[in-house]
Design an enzyme around this catalytic site. Sequence first.
Site, PDB file in Angstrom:
ATOM      1  N   ILE A  54      -8.701  -7.351  12.704  1.00 14.77           N
ATOM      2  CA  ILE A  54      -7.605  -7.193  11.463  1.00 14.77           C
ATOM      3  C   ILE A  54      -7.382  -8.269  11.097  1.00 14.77           C
ATOM      4  CG2 ILE A  54      -5.524  -6.281  11.227  1.00 14.77           C
ATOM      5  CD1 ILE A  54      -6.131  -4.121  13.165  1.00 14.77           C
ATOM      6  N   THR A  55      -7.401  -8.644   9.865  1.00 18.05           N
ATOM      7  CA  THR A  55      -6.707  -9.914   9.457  1.00 18.05           C
ATOM      8  C   THR A  55      -5.356  -9.457   8.736  1.00 18.05           C
ATOM      9  OG1 THR A  55      -7.433  -9.405   6.986  1.00 18.05           O
ATOM     10  CG2 THR A  55      -9.119 -10.614   8.474  1.00 18.05           C
ATOM     11  N   GLY A  56      -4.566 -10.610   8.967  1.00 18.08           N
ATOM     12  CA  GLY A  56      -3.084 -10.430   8.542  1.00 18.08           C
ATOM     13  C   GLY A  56      -2.443  -9.461   9.495  1.00 18.08           C
ATOM     14  N   SER A  98       2.168  -9.176  11.531  1.00 13.46           N
ATOM     15  CA  SER A  98       3.191  -8.389  11.033  1.00 13.46           C
ATOM     16  C   SER A  98       2.743  -7.293  10.122  1.00 13.46           C
ATOM     17  CB  SER A  98       3.970  -9.431  10.362  1.00 13.46           C
ATOM     18  OG  SER A  98       3.430  -9.772   9.002  1.00 13.46           O
ATOM     19  N   GLY A  99       3.680  -6.359   9.732  1.00 11.21           N
ATOM     20  CA  GLY A  99       3.421  -5.280   8.699  1.00 11.21           C
ATOM     21  C   GLY A  99       2.437  -4.518   8.943  1.00 11.21           C
ATOM     22  N   TYR A 111      -1.406 -11.743  -8.704  1.00 13.23           N
ATOM     23  CA  TYR A 111      -1.267 -10.855  -7.580  1.00 13.23           C
ATOM     24  C   TYR A 111      -2.347  -9.793  -7.974  1.00 13.23           C
ATOM     25  CZ  TYR A 111       0.149  -8.093  -3.896  1.00 13.23           C
ATOM     26  OH  TYR A 111      -0.051  -6.863  -2.606  1.00 13.23           O
TER      27      TYR A 111
END
Length: 280
Positions: free
Chosen positions: A6-8, A11-12, A168
């Site tokens: 899992i990248t990132g 958090s979140g 974005y």
Amino acid sequence: MKNVIITGGSSGIGFAAAQHFCNKGYRVLVIARNPEKLQQAVASLNQSEGSGEAIALALDLSDFTQVRAAIGEIQQLMPSIDILALNAGLFSGRSYAMTHGGYESMIATTHLGHFELTRLLLENLKQSQDPRIVVTASDAHWAGGIEPASFTHPKYAKLPYFGVIWGYGQSKLANILFTREFAKRYADSGITITCFHPGIVNTGLGRDLNQRVADFISQFLLAPAKAAEAIVYLAEDPAVKALNGKYFYKNKPHRCSKKARSRQLAEELWQETEKYLASA
């Protein structure tokens, strides 16, 4: 025991998904760019009730040299990869920001780095009996377009530049186009790839907003654990295999923009991405 990346994941949404997989007894490689925050997250994951294991890998996806250097370590840890969750994202704030390598930061982190990571781990994914790639996209893609020249130079971007919302949106549009093109190119590989809109989630993406504005908006946002349910569904539900390359919201195929549905744009982006990464 399944192997998950899992990248990132510090958090979140990424952390919530990692927590779910650890609780199920999976081995989870958590990738994030902030080493201190990453170590804290992994320590927390390893204290959870499940029998799984979380492993930390500090990696800045926007630095392609770092990505390539890390591949050997990842392959040693996980010769077979069952789930690759491309979740890391970036909202750069009020202005055009560039990486040390000379790339616009949002497209570098959200698309280019993920593209390179996936390409280099392709054979490891093929070793799994049911390999899944899950990409965290967004309905923000409606606000963007694809302008490859803007990946390295602000004068080619829109509004006149940058319109961080456009930028974005570009990065999230790239996520969907990548998903669709990968599904087409690797249709016979056995790999199922999907992407999804998580909803408006209370994560760290809006860290550059005025604090009062951020506090107000946070009252109406979805909890990361709720949004992470989409990663879990797309990574594990048998029915998803028949929906390869699709864009989801609330665990159902979801309407995306005309640009996101363009086969020509998907192919052009893939080709341009290969060119950029070959010279990086």
